[in-house]
Design a protein around this motif. Structure first.
Motif, PDB file in Angstrom:
ATOM      1  N   PRO A   1       5.628  -8.336   2.515  1.00  0.00           N
ATOM      2  CA  PRO A   1       5.411  -9.537   1.687  1.00  0.00           C
ATOM      3  C   PRO A   1       4.333 -10.454   2.270  1.00  0.00           C
ATOM      4  N   THR A   2       4.204 -10.446   3.586  1.00  0.00           N
ATOM      5  CA  THR A   2       3.179 -11.297   4.214  1.00  0.00           C
ATOM      6  C   THR A   2       1.783 -10.802   3.837  1.00  0.00           C
ATOM      7  N   TYR A   3       1.548  -9.505   3.942  1.00  0.00           N
ATOM      8  CA  TYR A   3       0.230  -8.961   3.591  1.00  0.00           C
ATOM      9  C   TYR A   3      -0.061  -9.144   2.100  1.00  0.00           C
ATOM     10  N   LEU A   4       0.963  -8.959   1.262  1.00  0.00           N
ATOM     11  CA  LEU A   4       0.736  -9.107  -0.187  1.00  0.00           C
ATOM     12  C   LEU A   4       0.239 -10.514  -0.501  1.00  0.00           C
ATOM     13  N   LYS A   5       0.697 -11.494   0.256  1.00  0.00           N
ATOM     14  CA  LYS A   5       0.288 -12.884  -0.027  1.00  0.00           C
ATOM     15  C   LYS A   5      -0.904 -13.336   0.806  1.00  0.00           C
ATOM     16  N   HIS A   6      -1.066 -12.767   2.023  1.00  0.00           N
ATOM     17  CA  HIS A   6      -2.021 -13.387   2.944  1.00  0.00           C
ATOM     18  C   HIS A   6      -3.055 -12.469   3.576  1.00  0.00           C
ATOM     19  N   HIS A   7      -3.001 -11.179   3.319  1.00  0.00           N
ATOM     20  CA  HIS A   7      -4.028 -10.332   3.919  1.00  0.00           C
ATOM     21  C   HIS A   7      -5.198 -10.214   2.957  1.00  0.00           C
TER      22      HIS A   7
ATOM     23  N   THR B   1      -6.559  -9.626  -2.457  1.00  0.00           N
ATOM     24  CA  THR B   1      -7.671  -9.665  -3.402  1.00  0.00           C
ATOM     25  C   THR B   1      -7.848  -8.330  -4.141  1.00  0.00           C
ATOM     26  N   ASN B   2      -6.993  -7.380  -3.845  1.00  0.00           N
ATOM     27  CA  ASN B   2      -7.084  -6.073  -4.510  1.00  0.00           C
ATOM     28  C   ASN B   2      -6.154  -6.075  -5.719  1.00  0.00           C
ATOM     29  N   GLU B   3      -6.757  -5.889  -6.914  1.00  0.00           N
ATOM     30  CA  GLU B   3      -5.988  -5.996  -8.156  1.00  0.00           C
ATOM     31  C   GLU B   3      -4.778  -5.074  -8.219  1.00  0.00           C
ATOM     32  N   PHE B   4      -4.911  -3.940  -7.533  1.00  0.00           N
ATOM     33  CA  PHE B   4      -3.817  -2.960  -7.570  1.00  0.00           C
ATOM     34  C   PHE B   4      -2.482  -3.614  -7.209  1.00  0.00           C
ATOM     35  N   TYR B   5      -2.517  -4.564  -6.279  1.00  0.00           N
ATOM     36  CA  TYR B   5      -1.263  -5.114  -5.748  1.00  0.00           C
ATOM     37  C   TYR B   5      -0.739  -6.317  -6.543  1.00  0.00           C
ATOM     38  N   ASN B   6      -1.501  -6.721  -7.572  1.00  0.00           N
ATOM     39  CA  ASN B   6      -1.050  -7.875  -8.354  1.00  0.00           C
ATOM     40  C   ASN B   6       0.345  -7.629  -8.911  1.00  0.00           C
ATOM     41  N   ASP B   7       1.131  -8.657  -8.897  1.00  0.00           N
ATOM     42  CA  ASP B   7       2.449  -8.652  -9.559  1.00  0.00           C
ATOM     43  C   ASP B   7       3.517  -7.757  -8.929  1.00  0.00           C
ATOM     44  N   ILE B   8       3.227  -7.175  -7.775  1.00  0.00           N
ATOM     45  CA  ILE B   8       4.317  -6.418  -7.129  1.00  0.00           C
ATOM     46  C   ILE B   8       5.278  -7.435  -6.521  1.00  0.00           C
ATOM     47  N   LYS B   9       6.557  -7.313  -6.824  1.00  0.00           N
ATOM     48  CA  LYS B   9       7.563  -8.246  -6.305  1.00  0.00           C
ATOM     49  C   LYS B   9       8.234  -7.650  -5.069  1.00  0.00           C
TER      50      LYS B   9
ATOM     51  N   CYS C   1       3.768  -1.110   7.941  1.00  0.00           N
ATOM     52  CA  CYS C   1       3.730  -1.906   6.705  1.00  0.00           C
ATOM     53  C   CYS C   1       2.406  -1.733   5.974  1.00  0.00           C
ATOM     54  N   MET C   2       1.332  -1.826   6.753  1.00  0.00           N
ATOM     55  CA  MET C   2       0.008  -1.749   6.124  1.00  0.00           C
ATOM     56  C   MET C   2      -0.217  -0.366   5.514  1.00  0.00           C
ATOM     57  N   ALA C   3       0.181   0.685   6.252  1.00  0.00           N
ATOM     58  CA  ALA C   3      -0.010   2.049   5.735  1.00  0.00           C
ATOM     59  C   ALA C   3       0.850   2.276   4.484  1.00  0.00           C
ATOM     60  N   SER C   4       2.057   1.688   4.466  1.00  0.00           N
ATOM     61  CA  SER C   4       2.927   1.839   3.292  1.00  0.00           C
ATOM     62  C   SER C   4       2.251   1.234   2.066  1.00  0.00           C
ATOM     63  N   LEU C   5       1.513   0.139   2.263  1.00  0.00           N
ATOM     64  CA  LEU C   5       0.792  -0.471   1.145  1.00  0.00           C
ATOM     65  C   LEU C   5      -0.454   0.333   0.782  1.00  0.00           C
ATOM     66  N   TRP C   6      -1.209   0.738   1.807  1.00  0.00           N
ATOM     67  CA  TRP C   6      -2.467   1.450   1.539  1.00  0.00           C
ATOM     68  C   TRP C   6      -2.245   2.816   0.907  1.00  0.00           C
ATOM     69  N   MET C   7      -1.080   3.433   1.135  1.00  0.00           N
ATOM     70  CA  MET C   7      -0.881   4.780   0.582  1.00  0.00           C
ATOM     71  C   MET C   7      -0.677   4.736  -0.945  1.00  0.00           C
ATOM     72  N   LEU C   8      -0.283   3.560  -1.466  1.00  0.00           N
ATOM     73  CA  LEU C   8       0.110   3.495  -2.880  1.00  0.00           C
ATOM     74  C   LEU C   8      -1.037   3.813  -3.838  1.00  0.00           C
ATOM     75  N   PRO C   9      -2.226   3.204  -3.667  1.00  0.00           N
ATOM     76  CA  PRO C   9      -3.330   3.582  -4.570  1.00  0.00           C
ATOM     77  C   PRO C   9      -3.689   5.057  -4.417  1.00  0.00           C
ATOM     78  N   ALA C  10      -3.592   5.582  -3.187  1.00  0.00           N
ATOM     79  CA  ALA C  10      -3.920   6.995  -2.975  1.00  0.00           C
ATOM     80  C   ALA C  10      -2.915   7.890  -3.709  1.00  0.00           C
ATOM     81  N   LEU C  11      -1.678   7.440  -3.814  1.00  0.00           N
ATOM     82  CA  LEU C  11      -0.659   8.209  -4.537  1.00  0.00           C
ATOM     83  C   LEU C  11      -0.734   7.960  -6.046  1.00  0.00           C
ATOM     84  N   GLU C  12      -1.553   6.977  -6.422  1.00  0.00           N
ATOM     85  CA  GLU C  12      -1.651   6.521  -7.818  1.00  0.00           C
ATOM     86  C   GLU C  12      -0.264   6.167  -8.352  1.00  0.00           C
TER      87      GLU C  12
END
Ligand code: ADP
Length: 491
Positions: A147-153, A158-166, A119-130
């Protein structure tokens, strides 16, 4: 719309059950609606670089948990025969193993950490993929930490990149919950603040299925009936309360099937193709199945097929209770399945006791699955519960009449061949309600009677099933509607 579809298994790269079939087909139907859809999944041992043409995409990303940092390589390939990009999260330590989730029938002890990493790697790869998705579509507990990391990690929220992802979270089987000792929290990058009754806490443990339900914007499950059932104590696996609380955001959407793979007129894995207009090939397939299973070759003996995980959910207790009465009848039975050792023993015993009537294949084998769908006359699914079930849908397409218990997706898709339904041409199979052995046996007898004595009616039942349309298009549109509701785009 940009959609990341995250799944712990995807056909043809990896599969233990229906989730893999869905993950290999629904994203294509969504792409056909004009969306930019991409898939993320782990690279397991079965996903061979050469065979599937995997290319290294990002050499190394650093995946930060609470105190530790791990590295993942991201590879990519297209879903074979399509232009659908699939990103593979690679880490040999976690994923280069014999099986996906278990060893010797027992869960890997580090499954929480393995899928937290996924899960974490799936999220972290997104900025690298732009590439920033509007929606992440998660599936089952293995992806519920997204969804847990998006709200609580800390780093993610706190990383703007992930704002508003549903996040849309689909429950494929509520019984597999990803339940772990509460002291696992720290090693999956979370603090005690999520260990609450509104969070991951569940009877003293942490429960990732619950996290998915609580922290996602919308929840779906894979049939309308199952969406109702799981809000009751009988089917809710302890989570019915929280599902009722989230009831306004819970939708049942029936799975479709991929007719490019499962259709008797184009199926390369069966000995002879056939169509509704010309069913001769089905007799060839039946002969082939009988020979392969060392059963007497006879086109008139009703042949009952079954392909299933060997688990209590699938009704094997009932089958074991009726075995002697069943095999006293003039029938044949071919089973394909793997699973719990207890049920493997039961079905092997049946094979040993009735070698002239039962072909028991204890293995996972896609080729044999297709051969059974094509060669059997009837298909048995006496499930205790069944979120959607795919094999009854495949069976109908192959003119193999399903015998099912009235639950979940089986109830939504198979119409009982009552005299009225037969007269009106609506029946597609044999349906029973009460989960008990005598009722199952009576229902099989009802099917066998029509098969042997009322050929025309049988043909009509086959026809009614073969013309059903369970392609993905209609379901994909319903998912699209939910994505739009979440992101505020009007539909
Ligand atoms: P579940 O996901 O609960 O196992 P489904 O009916 O939704 O049940 O999907 C099961 C899928 O897995 C079907 O595509 C079925 O053909 C396949 N399958 C199950 N067991 C086997 C097996 N032993 N060998 C090959 N395919 C199997």
């Amino acid at each position: 719309m940009k959609i990341l579809f995250v799944s712990s298994e995807v056909v043809p790269f990896s599969k233990t059950g229906g989730l893999a079939d869905v993950a290999g087909a629904l994203p294509i139907a969504l792409k056909n609606l004009g969306h930019d859809v991409r898939i993320a999944t782990p690279q397991y041992r079965t996903t061979n670089d050469e065979k599937f043409g995997l290319q290294k995409n990002i050499n190394e990303i650093h995946v930060h948990f609470q105190h530790d940092t791990y590295t993942a390589t991201i590879k990519s390939a297209n879903l074979p025969g399509t232009s659908m990009p699939v990103y593979f999260i690679c880490n040999d330590y976690y994923f280069n193993r014999q099986e996906l989730y278990t060893a010797g029938g027992k869960d890997y002890p580090d499954n929480a950490q393995r899928f937290a990493f996924f899960c974490m790697a799936s999220l972290w790869m997104l900025p690298a993929l732009e590439w920033k998705p509007d929606v992440i579509h998660c599936n089952d507990w293995q992806t519920a930490l997204i969804p847990t990391y998006l709200k609580h990690h800390l780093y993610i929220r706190t990383n703007e990149f992930y704002n508003d992802i549903k996040v849309l979270y689909t429950i494929h089987n509520l019984a597999f919950q990803g339940s772990f000792d509460r002291n696992t929290l720290n090693s999956i990058g979370l603090g005690w603040e999520v260990y609450t009754i509104d969070g991951l806490e569940f009877f003293g443990d942490i429960n990732l299925m619950k996290a998915g339900i609580v922290f996602s914007d919308e929840i779906t499950t894979v049939s309308e009936m199952y969406a109702q059932e799981i809000q009751t104590p009988e089917y809710g696996c302890g989570l019915d309360g929280i599902l009722r609380v989230r009831g306004d955001h819970l939708t049942g959407i029936m799975n479709g099937i991929d007719y490019a793979i499962w259709s008797p007129d184009g199926d390369k894995l069966i000995p002879s193709g056939y169509t509704l207009q010309n069913m001769r090939g089905k007799t060839t397939c039946k002969k082939h199945l009988q020979k392969k299973n060392h059963l007497p070759v006879n086109k008139d003996i009703p042949l009952i097929g079954m392909i299933s995980r060997l688990a209590a959910q699938k009704g094997f207790d009932l089958i074991s209770q009726i075995a002697d009465d069943l095999f006293a009848m003039d029938i044949q039975f071919v089973l394909l399945g793997t699973g719990e050792p207890h049920y493997e023993r039961i079905v092997k015993d049946i094979g040993g006791k009735y070698p002239e009537k039962a072909g028991i294949n204890v293995m996972f084998n896609n080729q044999i699955a297709h051969e059974i769908e094509a060669g059997a006359d009837m298909f048995l699914m006496p499930s205790l519960y069944e979120p959607c079930g795919l094999n009854q849908l495949y069976s109908m397409k192959y003119g193999t009449v399903p015998i099912v218990r009235k639950t979940g997706g089986l109830a939504d898709s198979v119409l009982d061949a009552t005299p009225d339904a037969i007269a009106q041409g609506t029946g597609t199979g044999f349906v029973f309600e009460k989960y008990d052995a005598a009722t199952l046996l009576l229902t099989i007898k009802r099917a066998v009677e029509i098969y042997t004595k009322h050929k025309k009616t049988w043909k009509k039942l086959q026809e009614n099933g073969m013309v059903q349309d369970y392609s993905w298009t209609a379901s994909a549109k319903r998912y699209e509607g939910l994505y739009k509701r979440m992101t505020g785009e009007s539909s």
